[in-house]
Design an enzyme around this catalytic site. Structure first.
Site, PDB file in Angstrom:
ATOM      1  N   ARG A  75      38.688  17.873  14.568  1.00  0.00           N
ATOM      2  CA  ARG A  75      39.219  17.730  13.210  1.00  0.00           C
ATOM      3  C   ARG A  75      39.634  19.080  12.643  1.00  0.00           C
ATOM      4  O   ARG A  75      40.519  19.171  11.795  1.00  0.00           O
ATOM      5  CB  ARG A  75      38.164  17.114  12.276  1.00  0.00           C
ATOM      6  CG  ARG A  75      37.783  15.679  12.609  1.00  0.00           C
ATOM      7  CD  ARG A  75      36.965  15.091  11.456  1.00  0.00           C
ATOM      8  NE  ARG A  75      36.241  13.883  11.835  1.00  0.00           N
ATOM      9  CZ  ARG A  75      36.730  12.652  11.798  1.00  0.00           C
ATOM     10  NH1 ARG A  75      37.974  12.458  11.416  1.00  0.00           N
ATOM     11  NH2 ARG A  75      35.993  11.615  12.140  1.00  0.00           N
TER      12      ARG A  75
ATOM     13  N   ASP B 252      48.249   3.595  12.367  1.00  0.00           N
ATOM     14  CA  ASP B 252      48.339   3.207  13.776  1.00  0.00           C
ATOM     15  C   ASP B 252      48.608   1.695  13.793  1.00  0.00           C
ATOM     16  O   ASP B 252      49.741   1.268  13.607  1.00  0.00           O
ATOM     17  CB  ASP B 252      47.003   3.598  14.424  1.00  0.00           C
ATOM     18  CG  ASP B 252      47.029   3.529  15.938  1.00  0.00           C
ATOM     19  OD1 ASP B 252      47.846   2.782  16.476  1.00  0.00           O
ATOM     20  OD2 ASP B 252      46.224   4.200  16.593  1.00  0.00           O
TER      21      ASP B 252
END
Ligand code: PRP
Length: 179
Positions: A169, A107
């Site tokens: 997740r 990111d």
């Protein structure tokens, strides 16, 4: 959180289970080609990369060792605090190894920059980076993966190891998260 609330935050599937499978198989072959029969140590960054690592290591046929590090940069919701904490270091020496860092997403790039700088100082034979997802539009530091499976736009994603508040997740696909 009940199941209705859980699913209400899934806006859409961005990358399907099938697309991930095909890309991981291709990445495994690429690692085999790079290593050319030599052993490799895959260093995974917990927690986000744990599912990617589990699938990737089974797509590799050269001798393969696994190592874990943990870093944390998001402490609440979808916003980065900008601070990276290395919360678990490798237990193995990497000085005689070809190392590939296995990351789930780049990111801002801060996590990977800190970890790759740290590992490079330990003199591995080679150090490469593979990431499942790359969000280049968010980069604030100069870091690039050697191999990226998917480039994605600036949307918050969950699933296949990636979380929001520790949930999601376990989704087998990558989904766009809705606040
Ligand atoms: C996420 C992700 C990467 C990192 C990427 O980890 O798993 O490691 O952020 O962000 P950056 O490029 O801006 O540094 P997180 O800190 O959420 O921890 P987790 O893997 O345990 O979910």
């Amino acid at each position: 959180m009940d199941k209705n609330e859980y699913t209400s935050h899934i806006e859409k599937v961005l990358i399907s289970e099938d697309e991930i499978k095909q890309a991981v198989a291709k990445a495994g072959k690429m690692i085999d080609d790079i290593c050319d029969g030599r052993p490799v140590r895959l260093v995974s960054i917990l927690k986000g990369a744990f599912i990617f690592l589990a699938d990737l290591c089974r797509a590799v046929s050269v001798p393969c060792e696994i190592g874990f590090m943990a870093a944390s940069s998001y402490y609440s919701g979808t916003e980065s605090t900008g601070k990276v904490d290395i919360t678990l270091d490798l237990s193995q020496d990497i000085s005689k190894y070809h190392v590939i860092i296995v990351e789930d997403i780049i990111d801002t790039g801060r996590t990977l920059k800190d970890i790759s700088d740290m590992l490079r100082k330990r003199s591995p034979l080679s150090l490469r980076i593979i990431t499942l997802l790359d969000k280049p539009s968010r980069r604030t530091v100069d870091i690039k993966a050697d191999y990226s499976l998917f480039t994605i736009p600036d949307v918050f994603v969950v699933g296949y190891g990636l979380d929001c508040g520790e949930y999601y997740r376990s989704l087998p696909y990558i989904a766009v998260y809705r606040e």
